[in-house]
Scaffold this motif. Structure first.
Motif, PDB file in Angstrom:
ATOM      1  N   HIS A 173       0.813  -1.218   0.000  1.00 46.75           N
ATOM      2  CA  HIS A 173       0.000   0.000   0.000  1.00 46.75           C
ATOM      3  C   HIS A 173       0.847   1.270   0.000  1.00 46.75           C
ATOM      4  O   HIS A 173       0.387   2.313   0.463  1.00 46.75           O
ATOM      5  CB  HIS A 173      -0.951   0.033   1.202  1.00 46.75           C
ATOM      6  N   SER A 174       2.048   1.213  -0.520  1.00 40.59           N
ATOM      7  CA  SER A 174       2.922   2.382  -0.511  1.00 40.59           C
ATOM      8  C   SER A 174       2.780   3.255  -1.743  1.00 40.59           C
ATOM      9  O   SER A 174       3.240   4.391  -1.748  1.00 40.59           O
ATOM     10  CB  SER A 174       4.381   1.935  -0.383  1.00 40.59           C
ATOM     11  N   LEU A 175       2.187   2.736  -2.806  1.00 37.84           N
ATOM     12  CA  LEU A 175       1.990   3.511  -4.028  1.00 37.84           C
ATOM     13  C   LEU A 175       0.510   3.468  -4.408  1.00 37.84           C
ATOM     14  O   LEU A 175       0.135   2.939  -5.451  1.00 37.84           O
ATOM     15  CB  LEU A 175       2.863   2.956  -5.165  1.00 37.84           C
ATOM     16  N   PRO A 176      -0.355   4.044  -3.561  1.00 36.47           N
ATOM     17  CA  PRO A 176      -1.788   3.999  -3.853  1.00 36.47           C
ATOM     18  C   PRO A 176      -2.148   4.948  -4.993  1.00 36.47           C
ATOM     19  O   PRO A 176      -1.373   5.834  -5.358  1.00 36.47           O
ATOM     20  CB  PRO A 176      -2.428   4.445  -2.534  1.00 36.47           C
ATOM     21  N   TRP A 177      -3.350   4.732  -5.546  1.00 42.26           N
ATOM     22  CA  TRP A 177      -3.849   5.599  -6.624  1.00 42.26           C
ATOM     23  C   TRP A 177      -4.921   6.525  -6.072  1.00 42.26           C
ATOM     24  O   TRP A 177      -5.694   6.133  -5.221  1.00 42.26           O
ATOM     25  CB  TRP A 177      -4.421   4.735  -7.744  1.00 42.26           C
ATOM     26  N   PRO A 178      -5.002   7.773  -6.596  1.00 45.70           N
ATOM     27  CA  PRO A 178      -4.087   8.390  -7.549  1.00 45.70           C
ATOM     28  C   PRO A 178      -2.699   8.545  -6.938  1.00 45.70           C
ATOM     29  O   PRO A 178      -2.581   8.724  -5.730  1.00 45.70           O
ATOM     30  CB  PRO A 178      -4.724   9.745  -7.848  1.00 45.70           C
ATOM     31  N   TRP A 179      -1.655   8.497  -7.779  1.00 41.69           N
ATOM     32  CA  TRP A 179      -0.304   8.525  -7.228  1.00 41.69           C
ATOM     33  C   TRP A 179       0.037   9.904  -6.694  1.00 41.69           C
ATOM     34  O   TRP A 179       0.051  10.889  -7.420  1.00 41.69           O
ATOM     35  CB  TRP A 179       0.748   8.131  -8.266  1.00 41.69           C
ATOM     36  N   GLU A 180       0.320   9.942  -5.393  1.00 45.07           N
ATOM     37  CA  GLU A 180       0.793  11.169  -4.749  1.00 45.07           C
ATOM     38  C   GLU A 180       1.695  10.830  -3.562  1.00 45.07           C
ATOM     39  O   GLU A 180       2.046  11.701  -2.770  1.00 45.07           O
ATOM     40  CB  GLU A 180      -0.403  12.029  -4.304  1.00 45.07           C
ATOM     41  N   SER A 181       2.066   9.556  -3.445  1.00 47.12           N
ATOM     42  CA  SER A 181       3.013   9.176  -2.397  1.00 47.12           C
ATOM     43  C   SER A 181       4.438   9.509  -2.839  1.00 47.12           C
ATOM     44  O   SER A 181       4.689   9.835  -4.003  1.00 47.12           O
ATOM     45  CB  SER A 181       2.901   7.675  -2.106  1.00 47.12           C
ATOM     46  N   MET A 182       5.378   9.459  -1.900  1.00 43.19           N
ATOM     47  CA  MET A 182       6.811   9.635  -2.143  1.00 43.19           C
ATOM     48  C   MET A 182       7.152  10.991  -2.775  1.00 43.19           C
ATOM     49  O   MET A 182       8.218  11.171  -3.363  1.00 43.19           O
ATOM     50  CB  MET A 182       7.355   8.514  -3.028  1.00 43.19           C
ATOM     51  N   HIS A 183       6.276  11.963  -2.608  1.00 46.13           N
ATOM     52  CA  HIS A 183       6.546  13.263  -3.216  1.00 46.13           C
ATOM     53  C   HIS A 183       7.631  14.048  -2.473  1.00 46.13           C
ATOM     54  O   HIS A 183       8.394  14.795  -3.098  1.00 46.13           O
ATOM     55  CB  HIS A 183       5.251  14.073  -3.312  1.00 46.13           C
ATOM     56  N   ILE A 184       7.714  13.888  -1.156  1.00 46.94           N
ATOM     57  CA  ILE A 184       8.795  14.560  -0.433  1.00 46.94           C
ATOM     58  C   ILE A 184      10.143  13.953  -0.833  1.00 46.94           C
ATOM     59  O   ILE A 184      11.134  14.667  -1.030  1.00 46.94           O
ATOM     60  CB  ILE A 184       8.578  14.450   1.093  1.00 46.94           C
ATOM     61  N   GLU A 185      10.186  12.640  -0.975  1.00 49.80           N
ATOM     62  CA  GLU A 185      11.414  11.983  -1.426  1.00 49.80           C
ATOM     63  C   GLU A 185      11.815  12.509  -2.809  1.00 49.80           C
ATOM     64  O   GLU A 185      12.981  12.808  -3.066  1.00 49.80           O
ATOM     65  CB  GLU A 185      11.205  10.468  -1.481  1.00 49.80           C
TER      66      GLU A 185
END
Length: 572
Positions: free
Chosen positions: A331-343
């Protein structure tokens, strides 16, 4: 299950779903200072006169800014819809633009209004991407520093563009990437029919519509509803199975046959083995010329689609000192994609703005270890490990010691025989950390001249609950291994010919399972399931990606000399 805190990325900004970093703190990141101006349906000329269409989101301020390009065949008009669909993967414009980046979302030729005919990850597509990058770099609002971003096909176009070495392309952030499209359509000779057919049909439907549907009154109402925080939060754990259901629904609508059915026919009928057509759609060797910074990433659960490509890209970029890689938990790349943006912000701030963010500190590889529920690091991939060999015994046990014998199943479950077999270990006496590339060394006989080998590796808890870890596949007639290449866990399978099985004779196979990581805790059991047909309702493959069955109904017999090789971390 991996647990990450979804972050409100900055005071005054909306909450983004999914983890935002790999557990690290960064410094000197670009603050959210700007409003947004937007230009839709901007024509982008490419060298043969075709015009691609792009939506351009940029800061409403004077001056020039770095740009992030997201390009794919999926409608650019839907990328801000906010729906939990596996086509909304270009990233959150309302995150990037306030922080001083232009976000350019473009459609590939022949899709969603762009001119020309879609050609599916070929040389023409790569040339178009070169032209797109250089066009963006030359705009008055761009300072000439261009990066690319996005998941899945948006990640694939990043690798395509990089192979062309456009002068102004400075950094990439491809997550869930594939570098040779044959691996997503055929799993070692078994056609991934449930995905491939749906995908081409859905693209045909999506490309038949435009602004009237995608930006009309109904879609505006839907955007407002999906943006309600309580609704948005419900998408935080949308997985691959749920997200691809939207594609399945779309694929049922009518669409023009060309080029979608033409391409599907090429994939399913005209090119069943690896040939020049597939070679043109493989950028692996071309990546040897890529020297710009690349931050690769994926999630362990994306076994049946993009995870193999992540490791192929890592290996192909081994010469490049500016590559980092991250593997995320469930569940780390859920949709719509908006995870890992700080990285990603820390990455692009470093390479496109020259800010000291700390993104390069520490080892090059970071991965979440499910079962241990913690981050691990490594200087290389895979980390040093020793392969533990477990015999597939006749009594159904999975053990270090072999108990001679054999077991059989019918590929169609006929004659009261099972349609699958499983082997399960005794409860583990301590923790076992598997990290890397597993392999099955299978010895088997068959009454047919061809069959499919489909594997599923599971972690079985003390209460009996089974958790899927990874899968492996092989079409028996395409078993040839290049023994001069590869290594334990990573046999090289050329897939260029089909050789019938010698009926009734033992045959040795090397079947790779997709690399993964798992702590099998003390008291848990390791289970391996083997079948030849995953279209049956009593077998649920990961991501529900089912394969076209091969061969005639047959009885397959597995010998106990077969071995499951698991990469176990040294010192664990």
């Amino acid at each position: 299950m991996a647990r990450f805190k979804a972050a409100r990325v900055e005071p005054g900004q909306r909450r983004l779903n999914g983890p935002q970093t790999t557990g690290r703190q960064y410094r000197n990141l670009s603050p959210a200072l700007h409003g947004t101006t937007r230009d839709d349906n901007v024509p982008v000329p490419v060298r043969d006169g075709i015009r691609l269409l792009a939506d351009i989101h940029r800061p409403d301020a004077d001056g020039r800014f770095p740009a992030l390009i997201a390009a794919a065949p999926y409608p650019r008009q839907l990328q801000d819809l906010g729906a939990p669909a596996a086509i909304i993967e270009a990233g959150a414009s309302d995150f990037w633009v306030p922080r001083g980046y232009a976000h350019v979302i473009a459609n590939l030729r022949g899709t969603a209004g762009s001119g020309g005919t879609y050609t599916f990850f070929d040389e023409q597509e790569r040339k178009d991407l070169f032209d797109l990058v250089e066009w963006v770099a030359g705009q008055p609002w761009c300072n000439g520093n261009v990066g690319m971003i996005g998941l899945s096909y948006y990640a694939m176009t990043q690798m395509e563009a990089a192979t062309q070495r456009p002068p102004h392309l400075k950094a990439l952030f491809p997550f869930n990437v594939t570098v040779q499209v044959r691996e997503a359509t055929y799993h070692n000779g078994l056609m991934n029919a449930a995905f491939v057919t749906t995908w081409f049909h859905a693209l045909g439907v999506l490309s038949a519509h435009g602004d009237r549907l995608y930006r009309g009154g109904l879609s505006r109402l839907l955007r407002k509803a999906l943006a309600i925080p309580a609704v948005h939060r419900r998408f935080n754990h949308i997985d691959s199975v749920q997200a691809t259901r939207a594609l399945q629904l779309m694929s049922r609508f009518r669409h023009d046959g060309h080029p979608w059915d033409t391409l599907l026919n090429a994939v399913a009928t005209e090119h069943p083995v690896r040939d020049a057509w597939w070679d043109e759609r493989d950028v692996t060797e071309l990546l040897a010329g890529v020297d710009i910074p690349v931050y690769l990433g994926g999630e362990w659960s994306n076994v049946a689609l993009h995870l193999p490509g992540l490791f192929e890209a890592w290996e192909a970029l081994a010469h490049n000192p500016h590559v980092r890689m991250t593997m995320l938990g469930e569940h780390s790349l859920p949709w719509p994609w908006e995870s890992m943006h700080i990285e990603a912000l820390a990455w692009f701030d470093h390479w496109l703005k020259g800010r000291d963010t700390g993104i390069l500190e520490g080892p090059a590889v970071r991965y979440w270890l499910p079962g241990a529920e913690q981050w691990r690091t490594a200087d290389s991939w895979p980390p040093p490990a020793a392969h533990m060999a477990l015999a597939l015994n006749a009594d159904g046990s999975l053990a270090v010691d072999e108990r001679p014998g054999e077991r059989s199943y019918a590929t169609d479950g006929a004659n009261a025989m099972p349609a699958q077999l499983s082997w399960t270990s005794d409860p583990l006496t301590g923790n076992l950390d598997m990290v890397g590339h597993p392999e099955l060394r299978l010895t088997a006989t068959s009454t047919g001249s061809d069959t499919g080998w489909i594997l599923l590796l599971q972690d079985v808890g003390p209460e009996g609950k089974a958790t899927d870890i990874t899968q492996g596949w092989l079409r028996a007639s395409m078993r040839h291994v290049d023994e001069d290449a590869g290594e334990t866990g990573r046999p090289v399978l050329p897939m260029k010919t089909r050789d019938p099985i010698p009926v009734g004779e033992p045959v040795d196979y090397r079947i790779p399972l997709v690399a993964n990581a798992r702590r099998f805790r003390g008291g848990h059991r390791i289970r391996l399931i083997l079948t030849s047909d995953d279209t049956r309702e009593d077998f649920r493959p990961m991501m529900l990606f089912r394969h076209t069955p091969v061969g005639i109904p047959a009885v397959n017999t597995v010998h106990s000399s077969s071995r499951l090789l698991l990469p176990v971390l040294e010192g664990e």
